[in-house]
Design an enzyme around this catalytic site. Structure first.
Site, mmCIF file in Angstrom:
data_model
loop_
_atom_site.group_PDB
_atom_site.id
_atom_site.type_symbol
_atom_site.label_atom_id
_atom_site.label_comp_id
_atom_site.label_asym_id
_atom_site.label_seq_id
_atom_site.Cartn_x
_atom_site.Cartn_y
_atom_site.Cartn_z
ATOM 1 C CE LYS B 76 -3.838 2.031 2.675
ATOM 2 N NZ LYS B 76 -4.713 1.869 3.861
ATOM 3 C CB SER B 145 -7.672 3.936 2.841
ATOM 4 O OG SER B 145 -6.966 3.154 3.797
ATOM 5 C CB SER B 169 -8.621 1.265 5.563
ATOM 6 O OG SER B 169 -9.181 2.549 5.500
#
Lengths: 426, 426
Positions: B76, B145, B169
C-alpha cells in the site's frame, strides 16, 4: 544591557506580543551566545542563523502569530523538519532532507516559533553519545538522548528545545544540565514525523528553564491551551517515593530526597512516604525488554541494509531485542497494562510523587550518557513527569528530583511542579 | 497450463522453497495478469516489473530466504519503500522517495518477498478515492483506503498485499472485493515507516485469498511464527453480534448473518446471540472524533503548508478534528479505555463473534469508497478481525462477515476464522 537569551520564554513572549521587543533582537542574542559557546558545548547538529533571522524579521513585520510568537526554539534531530536536514543521530541519514515537519514542530511554527536549528541526539535516541558536552563542565556528559536540546537550553542558547523520551531521555538530560524537563502523559502529544523507536514508549517532551516555560511550550506543541493555567492547585498531597530502583541511587540523589522532605515540611506541605506494589519491581526489566524488542523492529531497515553503520552498542541492543519473541513481548505489554490499571489505587489520595530523576550528578565522561534507570518505569507507565532542578551534588553539579503525576493529569502535575520548585529552591 | 498468479501464497511458497518452482515463473504470471488487467482495474500507484524480476532471479539463485521466499507482494502506498516512490495518496508527495523501508516491509523482504509495486491508497488513507476500480465490476468501488491492495489480490495480480486500517480500511475493501482481510490486535505489528494518521487507531493489516495466507503474511511481517500454527482450535464458542450499528446494515448483510447462523447450526457449531453493553453505543461517535482530532494533528504540516493540495473532503474532516479540544479528545480516549476494560466480560465464554463487515455489496460508484460504519468500533477496541467472504448479494457482488476475536488472541482468531470460512462456504 539585558541579554534576551537569558530570559525565560514566558517573560519574552509577553514583550514580543506587546511589540516591546523584536523577534530579531531575541534571536540575535541567542545567536551571539551560540557563536560564543558552540565550539565548547557542541549542542547543534544543524544551525541556520540566517534563515532564522529572516523568519524573525517576517514575524516582526506581520501580525502576532500565537503562543510562541518570536521565540527561538531548538528541535531535537529526531524530529523531521521540512527546511533542515534530519539525521536521527545516525550516519545512515547524513544529509537526509524530510519532505515535511513533524506535527509538533508544525504546531509551534504556526504559533510563531522560530526554529534556530536541530540539536544533537544520540544515535536513534538510544545510548551512543553525540558530540555534545555538559555546559556546566565540559568534561561531563549532558545526558541523553536529548543531549543537544538540554545543553542548549541550560547554556542560554535558546529558551525552549524539543526532547523525546523512550527510557529517560527528557528527564535525565534535564537533571544533568540543571533545567526543567517535562515528559507528558503517554499519548498527549502527537508523534507524527518523529522517528519511531518504540511505539509503546516514545513520548515527546519539552526542555526549558522554568515550569511555566515547559507548560507554555507543550500548550503550543500539543494544541492544548488548558496547560496555560497552572494556578488552581493550592494544597497538593505529595508523597516521596523511593521506588524499587532506590538501590541505584547515589549519595547526591539520596541527599536530595532528604532535603526535599525537609524543605517541604518547613514550608508546611505535608509529605508522606509511598511504597510501590511488588508487581512494580518487574517493570524495570519489562521496560528494557519492550524497548529492545520494539527498537529491533522499528529499525529493521537500518539493521538489514546498513548494519555496518550502526554503533556496536546499538547493534548489541538490537540483537537483545531480536532474541525476545513476539509472545514474550506480548506478555510484557500485558504486564505493563496490569500495572497501569493499578495506578489509581497506588496513588490513593496522593496528587503527585517526588522520585529520583537520575543516579546523581552527570558522570564525568563523554563516552556514555549516564544510566536511565530512574526514568524507565515512569515512561512505561505513561505518567506525566517534570524534573525539578533545585540543588547541587558533592562536586557542585546540578541535582534534582522529578514530580510524577496521575495519568492524564498533566495540568495538575505541572501546577504542582511549579509550586514545589518554588518551595524546594527557597 | 497452471497460472501461478491464481495460486494461494501458502501453496506457492512450499513449491518455491522446495525449488519445484522459480520466483521468476510466479512473478512472470503475476506481471502478465497485471499487464492484461491494470488498464481496467488501476490497482497500482507505482509498478516496477523489471526490478521485481531482477530480485526474483537473485532469489532463485541464492539460498531460501524465509517464510515468503519468492512471493510477489503489493505494498500500500502509505508504507515507505526505499526503492520506490511513496505518495501517501496525495499530490503533496508526488515523486517523494523515502530513505528507508517501513519496518513491516523490511521484515517481508528479509523473508524473501518480492515487492512488485505500490498499490493505490485513498488520500492519506482517508475517504477521497484513488483511481482503482472493483475487479468484479469496474463501475463499483473496491472500498478503501486499501483500494489497490484489495483489487490486486482479488484480481489475482499478487497473492498478498499490505493494508492498514484506521476506520475500516482493511475489512471494507476485503468485503467489497471478496477476499480475506486480517486486521491484527492493536499494537501487534510495528508501524514504523507507515504514514501516521491516528496514533490511537492506525493498524497494519493483510489482504490475501485465504486465511492461511493472511496468517503467513502476518507471521513474516510481524516476526511472529506463532501464527503459522492455526490447528489447535476445534470447538470454538461463537456468537453472532448485530452490534449497535445494526440499523445501518443492508439486506445483503442481514441475509449473510442469517445464512451464517443456519450454516454453522447445520455444521453442528453452537451459535448464540451476543448483545454489546449500552456504553458501546457511544463508540461509533468516539472513534470518529478520535480519528478526526488525531488526523488534524498528524497532518498539521500538510494542512499548514499545502492546504490547497488537500481534497475538499479531507479539508472538511480536518476542520472537524480541529474543533475538538484536547480535553474533549482526552475524554474520548478515556471512554475507549473504559470499553476496552469491559471486553473480557463482554466476551464471557465466547471465543469469537461474527459481525457485519460492511453495509452490503460494494456501492455502484467510483466517487466514494463506501461507509466504514462496521469497522470503526472494532478498530477503536483494538480487537483482531478477519473478514470472511462466503456469499454474494442481490446483484452477485461479494458479501461476507468478519470474525472478531479477543484482544491479543490473534492466533486463536485466525484459527477460528479458517474453520468458520470452510463451514460457511460449504
Amino acid at each position: 544591557m539585558t541579554r534576551w537569551n537569558e530570559s525565560d520564554a514566558t517573560a519574552l513572549v509577553q514583550r514580543l506580543c506587546r511589540r516591546e521587543l523584536t523577534a530579531e533582537a531575541v534571536l540575535s542574542d541567542c545567536l551571539e551566545r551560540i557563536e560564543a559557546r558552540e565550539p565548547d558545548v557542541r549542542a547543534w547538529q544543524h544551525l541556520d542563523g540566517e534563515a532564522a533571522l529572516a523568519q524573525a524579521r517576517i514575524l516582526d513585520q506581520g501580525a502576532v502569530r500565537g503562543l510562541l510568537h518570536g521565540l527561538p526554539i531548538g528541535v531535537k534531530d529526531l524530529f523531521d523538519t521540512f527546511d533542515m536536514p534530519t539525521t536521527y543521530g545516525s550516519p545512515i541519514y547524513a544529509g537526509h532532507q524530510p519532505p515535511s515537519d513533524a506535527a509538533s514542530v508544525a504546531f509551534c511554527r504556526e504559533q510563531g516559533a522560530v526554529v534556530v536549528g536541530k540539536t544533537v541526539t544520540t544515535e536513534f535516541a538510544t545510548f551512543t553519545p553525540g558530540k555534545t558536552r555538559n555546559p556546566h563542565r565540559l568534561t561531563h556528559t549532558p545526558g541523553g538522548s536529548s543531549s543537544g536540546s538540554a545543553a542548549a537550553v541550560a547554556d542560554h542558547m535558546v529558551p525552549l528545545a524539543f526532547a523525546s523520551q523512550t527510557a529517560a531521555s527528557v528527564i535525565r538530560p534535564a537533571a544533568f544540565c540543571g533545567i526543567v524537563g517535562y515528559k507528558p502523559s503517554f499519548g498527549r502529544i502527537n508523534r507524527s514525523g518523529v522517528k519511531a523507536l518504540s511505539d509503546s514508549l516514545d513520548t515527546i517532551g519539552f526542555l526549558a528553564r522554568s515550569v511555566e516555560d515547559v507548560a507554555l511550550f507543550a500548550a503550543a506543541a500539543g494544541g492544548d491551551r488548558g496547560l496555560l493555567d497552572l494556578d488552581t492547585f493550592n494544597a497538593p498531597r505529595i508523597a516521596l517515593c523511593r521506588t524499587h530502583e532506590w538501590p541505584h541511587a547515589g549519595d547526591d540523589t539520596r541527599r536530595a530526597m532528604v532535603l526535599a522532605g525537609e524543605r517541604l515540611g518547613q514550608a508546611g506541605v505535608p509529605v508522606r512516604d509511598l511504597q510501590l506494589p511488588l508487581l512494580f519491581s518487574e517493570l524495570l526489566r519489562t521496560q528494557k525488554e519492550i524497548m529492545a524488542h520494539e527498537l529491533a523492529r522499528s529499525l529493521a531497515d537500518e539493521r538489514l541494509r546498513h548494519a555496518q553503520a550502526l554503533s556496536r552498542g546499538l547493534a548489541a541492543l538490537l540483537r537483545q531485542g531480536q532474541a525476545i519473541s513476539a509472545e514474550q513481548h506480548w506478555g510484557n505489554i500485558q504486564l505493563a497494562y496490569s500495572a497501569r490499571a493499578k495506578l489509581s489505587s497506588v496513588f490513593g489520595d496522593v496528587d503527585a510523587m517526588l522520585v529520583p530523576s537520575a543516579i546523581g550528578e552527570a558522570p564525568a565522561t563523554l563516552d556514555e550518557t549516564g544510566d536511565p534507570v530512574f526514568g524507565r518505569v515512569w515512561t512505561l507507565l505513561g505518567l506525566p513527569c517534570v524534573h525539578l532542578p533545585f540543588t547541587v551534588g558533592a562536586t557542585g553539579m546540578p541535582v534534582g528530583l522529578q514530580v510524577v503525576g496521575r495519568y492524564g493529569e498533566d495540568r495538575a502535575t505541572l501546577g504542582i511542579a511549579r509550586r514545589l520548585l518554588r518551595l524546594l529552591r527557597d
